[in-house]
Design a protein around this motif. Structure first.
Motif, PDB file in Angstrom:
ATOM      1  N   LEU A  33      41.189  42.825   6.582  1.00 42.64           N
ATOM      2  CA  LEU A  33      41.434  43.809   5.526  1.00 42.64           C
ATOM      3  C   LEU A  33      41.825  45.138   6.169  1.00 42.64           C
ATOM      4  CD1 LEU A  33      38.314  43.063   3.255  1.00 42.64           C
ATOM      5  CD2 LEU A  33      40.676  42.311   2.875  1.00 42.64           C
ATOM      6  N   ILE A  34      42.827  45.788   5.605  1.00 42.96           N
ATOM      7  CA  ILE A  34      43.263  47.099   6.099  1.00 42.96           C
ATOM      8  C   ILE A  34      43.136  48.088   4.943  1.00 42.96           C
ATOM      9  CG2 ILE A  34      45.194  48.407   7.061  1.00 42.96           C
ATOM     10  CD1 ILE A  34      46.289  45.779   8.208  1.00 42.96           C
ATOM     11  N   ILE A  35      42.287  49.094   5.117  1.00 41.68           N
ATOM     12  CA  ILE A  35      42.045  50.071   4.035  1.00 41.68           C
ATOM     13  C   ILE A  35      42.102  51.488   4.609  1.00 41.68           C
ATOM     14  CG2 ILE A  35      40.578  48.447   2.753  1.00 41.68           C
ATOM     15  CD1 ILE A  35      38.130  50.150   3.660  1.00 41.68           C
ATOM     16  N   PRO A  36      42.262  52.498   3.754  1.00 40.87           N
ATOM     17  CA  PRO A  36      42.222  53.880   4.251  1.00 40.87           C
ATOM     18  C   PRO A  36      40.833  54.232   4.791  1.00 40.87           C
ATOM     19  CG  PRO A  36      43.229  53.787   2.068  1.00 40.87           C
ATOM     20  CD  PRO A  36      42.592  52.445   2.317  1.00 40.87           C
ATOM     21  N   GLY A  37      40.786  55.140   5.754  1.00 42.86           N
ATOM     22  CA  GLY A  37      39.514  55.667   6.250  1.00 42.86           C
ATOM     23  C   GLY A  37      38.812  56.457   5.156  1.00 42.86           C
ATOM     24  N   MET A  38      37.533  56.727   5.375  1.00 44.82           N
ATOM     25  CA  MET A  38      36.734  57.384   4.335  1.00 44.82           C
ATOM     26  C   MET A  38      36.360  58.809   4.728  1.00 44.82           C
ATOM     27  SD  MET A  38      34.550  54.191   2.999  1.00 44.82           S
ATOM     28  CE  MET A  38      35.534  52.906   2.205  1.00 44.82           C
ATOM     29  N   ASP A  65      36.807  43.154   9.374  1.00 48.80           N
ATOM     30  CA  ASP A  65      36.675  41.699   9.467  1.00 48.80           C
ATOM     31  C   ASP A  65      35.586  41.254   8.500  1.00 48.80           C
ATOM     32  OD1 ASP A  65      36.459  39.080  10.073  1.00 48.80           O
ATOM     33  OD2 ASP A  65      35.632  39.366  12.087  1.00 48.80           O
ATOM     34  N   ASP A  66      36.006  40.668   7.372  1.00 47.49           N
ATOM     35  CA  ASP A  66      35.005  40.228   6.394  1.00 47.49           C
ATOM     36  C   ASP A  66      34.605  38.776   6.614  1.00 47.49           C
ATOM     37  OD1 ASP A  66      37.627  39.551   5.572  1.00 47.49           O
ATOM     38  OD2 ASP A  66      37.009  39.343   3.488  1.00 47.49           O
ATOM     39  N   HIS A  67      35.197  38.119   7.613  1.00 47.61           N
ATOM     40  CA  HIS A  67      34.843  36.715   7.859  1.00 47.61           C
ATOM     41  C   HIS A  67      33.442  36.579   8.450  1.00 47.61           C
ATOM     42  CE1 HIS A  67      38.782  35.096   6.764  1.00 47.61           C
ATOM     43  NE2 HIS A  67      39.217  36.270   7.182  1.00 47.61           N
ATOM     44  N   VAL A  68      32.919  37.689   8.991  1.00 49.45           N
ATOM     45  CA  VAL A  68      31.545  37.626   9.515  1.00 49.45           C
ATOM     46  C   VAL A  68      30.532  37.501   8.370  1.00 49.45           C
ATOM     47  CG1 VAL A  68      32.072  38.926  11.616  1.00 49.45           C
ATOM     48  CG2 VAL A  68      31.287  40.151   9.598  1.00 49.45           C
ATOM     49  N   LEU A  69      30.965  37.842   7.150  1.00 52.65           N
ATOM     50  CA  LEU A  69      30.087  37.723   5.984  1.00 52.65           C
ATOM     51  C   LEU A  69      30.355  36.362   5.344  1.00 52.65           C
ATOM     52  CD1 LEU A  69      30.984  41.266   4.582  1.00 52.65           C
ATOM     53  CD2 LEU A  69      28.991  40.700   5.975  1.00 52.65           C
ATOM     54  N   LYS A  70      29.733  35.361   5.891  1.00 48.79           N
ATOM     55  CA  LYS A  70      30.104  33.973   5.588  1.00 48.79           C
ATOM     56  C   LYS A  70      29.947  33.613   4.112  1.00 48.79           C
ATOM     57  CE  LYS A  70      30.634  32.535   9.912  1.00 48.79           C
ATOM     58  NZ  LYS A  70      32.035  32.540  10.383  1.00 48.79           N
ATOM     59  N   PRO A  93      40.725  42.387  -3.682  1.00 52.59           N
ATOM     60  CA  PRO A  93      39.686  43.318  -4.164  1.00 52.59           C
ATOM     61  C   PRO A  93      38.283  42.702  -4.113  1.00 52.59           C
ATOM     62  CG  PRO A  93      41.600  43.433  -5.586  1.00 52.59           C
ATOM     63  CD  PRO A  93      41.837  42.270  -4.654  1.00 52.59           C
ATOM     64  N   GLU A  94      38.179  41.402  -4.368  1.00 48.00           N
ATOM     65  CA  GLU A  94      36.854  40.769  -4.258  1.00 48.00           C
ATOM     66  C   GLU A  94      36.359  40.816  -2.809  1.00 48.00           C
ATOM     67  OE1 GLU A  94      37.241  37.551  -7.943  1.00 48.00           O
ATOM     68  OE2 GLU A  94      37.873  36.957  -5.930  1.00 48.00           O
ATOM     69  N   ARG A  95      37.263  40.570  -1.880  1.00 52.35           N
ATOM     70  CA  ARG A  95      36.849  40.613  -0.471  1.00 52.35           C
ATOM     71  C   ARG A  95      36.413  42.032  -0.065  1.00 52.35           C
ATOM     72  NH1 ARG A  95      41.650  38.088   2.784  1.00 52.35           N
ATOM     73  NH2 ARG A  95      40.461  39.021   4.497  1.00 52.35           N
ATOM     74  N   LEU A  96      37.143  43.024  -0.569  1.00 55.29           N
ATOM     75  CA  LEU A  96      36.768  44.412  -0.250  1.00 55.29           C
ATOM     76  C   LEU A  96      35.402  44.745  -0.858  1.00 55.29           C
ATOM     77  CD1 LEU A  96      37.343  47.195   0.896  1.00 55.29           C
ATOM     78  CD2 LEU A  96      38.597  47.733  -1.203  1.00 55.29           C
ATOM     79  N   GLU A  97      35.205  44.343  -2.106  1.00 55.75           N
ATOM     80  CA  GLU A  97      33.930  44.630  -2.773  1.00 55.75           C
ATOM     81  C   GLU A  97      32.765  44.028  -1.983  1.00 55.75           C
ATOM     82  OE1 GLU A  97      33.910  43.449  -6.877  1.00 55.75           O
ATOM     83  OE2 GLU A  97      31.967  44.382  -7.272  1.00 55.75           O
ATOM     84  N   ARG A  98      32.957  42.826  -1.462  1.00 56.52           N
ATOM     85  CA  ARG A  98      31.912  42.175  -0.665  1.00 56.52           C
ATOM     86  C   ARG A  98      31.573  42.979   0.592  1.00 56.52           C
ATOM     87  NH1 ARG A  98      30.892  36.983   1.137  1.00 56.52           N
ATOM     88  NH2 ARG A  98      32.370  37.312   2.809  1.00 56.52           N
ATOM     89  N   VAL A  99      32.626  43.479   1.246  1.00 55.92           N
ATOM     90  CA  VAL A  99      32.370  44.270   2.458  1.00 55.92           C
ATOM     91  C   VAL A  99      31.547  45.506   2.106  1.00 55.92           C
ATOM     92  CG1 VAL A  99      33.398  45.669   4.288  1.00 55.92           C
ATOM     93  CG2 VAL A  99      34.431  43.493   3.670  1.00 55.92           C
ATOM     94  N   THR A 138      29.403  46.570  11.606  1.00 54.07           N
ATOM     95  CA  THR A 138      29.894  45.461  12.436  1.00 54.07           C
ATOM     96  C   THR A 138      31.194  44.871  11.874  1.00 54.07           C
ATOM     97  OG1 THR A 138      28.414  44.025  11.222  1.00 54.07           O
ATOM     98  CG2 THR A 138      27.701  44.674  13.408  1.00 54.07           C
ATOM     99  N   CYS A 139      31.473  45.134  10.590  1.00 52.93           N
ATOM    100  CA  CYS A 139      32.737  44.650  10.007  1.00 52.93           C
ATOM    101  C   CYS A 139      33.922  45.516  10.446  1.00 52.93           C
ATOM    102  CB  CYS A 139      32.687  44.690   8.484  1.00 52.93           C
ATOM    103  SG  CYS A 139      31.511  43.559   7.778  1.00 52.93           S
ATOM    104  N   ILE A 140      33.647  46.704  10.970  1.00 55.30           N
ATOM    105  CA  ILE A 140      34.748  47.632  11.277  1.00 55.30           C
ATOM    106  C   ILE A 140      35.285  47.322  12.675  1.00 55.30           C
ATOM    107  CG2 ILE A 140      35.426  50.058  11.461  1.00 55.30           C
ATOM    108  CD1 ILE A 140      32.945  50.707   9.708  1.00 55.30           C
ATOM    109  N   LEU A 141      36.470  46.719  12.707  1.00 62.14           N
ATOM    110  CA  LEU A 141      37.051  46.319  13.989  1.00 62.14           C
ATOM    111  C   LEU A 141      37.793  47.467  14.656  1.00 62.14           C
ATOM    112  CD1 LEU A 141      38.711  42.853  13.263  1.00 62.14           C
ATOM    113  CD2 LEU A 141      36.553  43.317  14.431  1.00 62.14           C
ATOM    114  N   HIS A 142      38.566  48.190  13.850  1.00 65.24           N
ATOM    115  CA  HIS A 142      39.401  49.260  14.404  1.00 65.24           C
ATOM    116  C   HIS A 142      39.423  50.453  13.462  1.00 65.24           C
ATOM    117  CE1 HIS A 142      40.852  46.367  17.328  1.00 65.24           C
ATOM    118  NE2 HIS A 142      41.177  45.556  16.342  1.00 65.24           N
ATOM    119  N   LYS A 143      39.614  51.618  14.063  1.00 63.79           N
ATOM    120  CA  LYS A 143      39.708  52.841  13.249  1.00 63.79           C
ATOM    121  C   LYS A 143      40.832  53.704  13.803  1.00 63.79           C
ATOM    122  CE  LYS A 143      36.110  56.191  13.003  1.00 63.79           C
ATOM    123  NZ  LYS A 143      34.787  56.512  12.424  1.00 63.79           N
TER     124      LYS A 143
END
Ligand code: GUN
Ligand code: FE
Length: 426
Positions: free
Chosen positions: A58-63, A385-390, A400-406, A413-418
């Motif tokens: 998933l690629i989203i804007p920084g917060m 990386d949301d695949h770690v959330l099995k 959007p469902e995958r983002l909501e889960r993250v 630990t889900c944040i791979l790169h910034k």
């Protein structure tokens, strides 16, 4: 990597408070640190730009963390059995006083630097303490992270213990000017912000001087507003001339007349106070974790959004226990539902999309065109990386469902790169 690049992956960003745009296997094009847009197919004009393959991520804007206290990171997660004024006097002020000691500050601020560096935060607006030297230490450390931030040396000249009170308004102002002069031109990512702690800690003379300084140097302002019922009553006593708490800032030009101003909380703002903030363009930092922990209440954020006010989210560490903006997004939604159910069902609860908007575009606007992948926005990016959330459902989920889960389950630990303004931090 240069600051011109393309990222391919599952891209999401807010198009409006109610609408998240999602593009599977899309291309985010960045030129010289600025977003050129998100495309379903690689645009011909970008054919020669390097593409980084993040497909499946998933690629989203920084917060933007629009309000936090760096020195309070040291005691996050404890001492929550008080309301604001007792919590300040018994716990917060004694710890903040220890930042007079450069060695203590170095250790504490280095821990804070490491934590915020790995977090979802790409922009932050933060308090330091009254101490000039160690505020500069914090700014040096924030500069190392690559996160873009505003850092404030705090001003306090009354109603504070001897160990955490500046001698008088003149001394507080002189120290602030020294700090501004000392740090001018020193940083690329770290900026000063004027920081009257809150009205009870600042004499009228100090507020007047800070208003003048903001006007003369075009400096932004951060403070606290209408957080706690006891605090609001105290401000009324201290400033009998004020129409409301917000007016006690506005009288001195501190609510955002020229430069930007961000006020944390606004849990109990009157309609008059809100209308004044609207007229001044004041930013509200909504901090639900803190508002629950020190029993301040639940801000009517739905109303603020409907009124068109600028609203972002803040962790308010250490009123808030965590630097996680994911946790704050979740709590903003949850608290709004409790408020709707228990207090006022005329204000519909906040949706997940609205929390995402406030954490990205809403707070990002304090920094300019920040928080979106639309053309012209600065490229602050998280790769998750949301695949770690099995889950066995993974292949069926929408973006959007995958983002909501993250956001609900997730974790740094889900944040791979910034990336911040096109520069990769990790
Ligand atoms: N009001 C004045 N100081 C503070 C502080 O440190 N935290 C919070 N939450 N509110 C304040
Ligand atoms: Fe605060």
């Amino acid at each position: 990597m240069s600051d011109s690049f393309i990222l391919q992956g599952d891209i999401l960003y807010s198009e409006s408070p109610s609408c998240i745009r999602a593009v599977r296997d899309g291309f985010l094009v960045v030129e010289k640190g600025i977003c050129q847009g998100v495309f379903e197919t690689l645009p011909a004009a970008a054919a020669h730009t390097e593409v980084t393959d993040y497909r499946g991520r998933l690629i989203i804007p920084g917060m933007t963390d629009l309000h936090l206290h760096a020195p309070q990171y040291a005691f996050r997660g404890m001492w929550m059995d008080e309301e604001l004024l007792d919590w300040l006097n018994r716990h917060t002020f004694p710890i903040e006083a220890r930042y007079a000691d450069a060695q203590f500050a170095r250790e504490a601020y280095a821990q804070f630097r490491d934590a915020i560096r790995r977090s979802a935060t790409t922009r932050a607006v933060m308090f330091a303490t009254i101490h000039r030297d160690t505020t500069v230490q914090l700014m040096d450390l924030m500069e190392e992270t690559g996160i873009i931030s505003y850092v404030g040396k705090v001003n306090m000249d009354r109603n504070s213990p001897d160990i955490l009170r500046e001698e008088n308004a003149a001394k507080s102002l002189a120290d602030t000017v020294l700090w501004l002069d000392e740090t001018e031109g020193r940083y690329a990512h770290t900026h000063p912000i004027l920081t009257p702690r809150f009205v009870p800690s600042c004499s009228d003379e100090l507020m007047e001087g800070l208003g003048r300084l903001s006007y003369e140097r075009g400096l932004p302002v951060q403070s606290h507003l209408s957080e706690n019922v006891g605090e609001i009553a105290w401000v009324k006593e201290l400033c009998p001339w004020s129409a409301h708490y917000g007016d006690a800032y506005d009288r001195y030009g501190l609510l955002g007349s020229g430069a930007k101003s961000v006020m944390a909380h606004c849990v109990h703002s009157s309609e008059e106070e809100l209308q004044l903030m609207k007229a001044r363009g004041t930013f509200i930092a909504h901090c639900p974790d803190s508002n629950a922990n020190i029993a301040s209440g639940i801000a009517p954020v739905r109303h603020y959004l409907d009124e068109g006010l600028h609203v972002g989210l803040g962790t308010d560490v250490a009123g808030g226990a965590t630097l996680s903006m994911f946790a704050v997004m979740r709590e903003a939604v949850q608290h709004s539902k409790l408020r709707w159910r228990l207090k006022d069902d005329s204000l519909r609860w906040l949706t997940f999309a609205e929390a995402f908007y406030m954490a990205t575009v809403g707070g990002g606007a304090f920094f300019g065109r920040v928080g979106s992948f639309a053309r012209g926005y600065e490229a602050d990016i998280l790769v998750l990386d949301d695949h770690v959330l099995k889950t066995p459902l993974m292949s069926e989920l929408t973006l959007p469902e995958r983002l909501e889960r993250v956001i609900y389950l997730g974790h740094s630990t889900c944040i791979l790169h910034k990336y911040v303004r096109g520069a990769q931090l990790f």
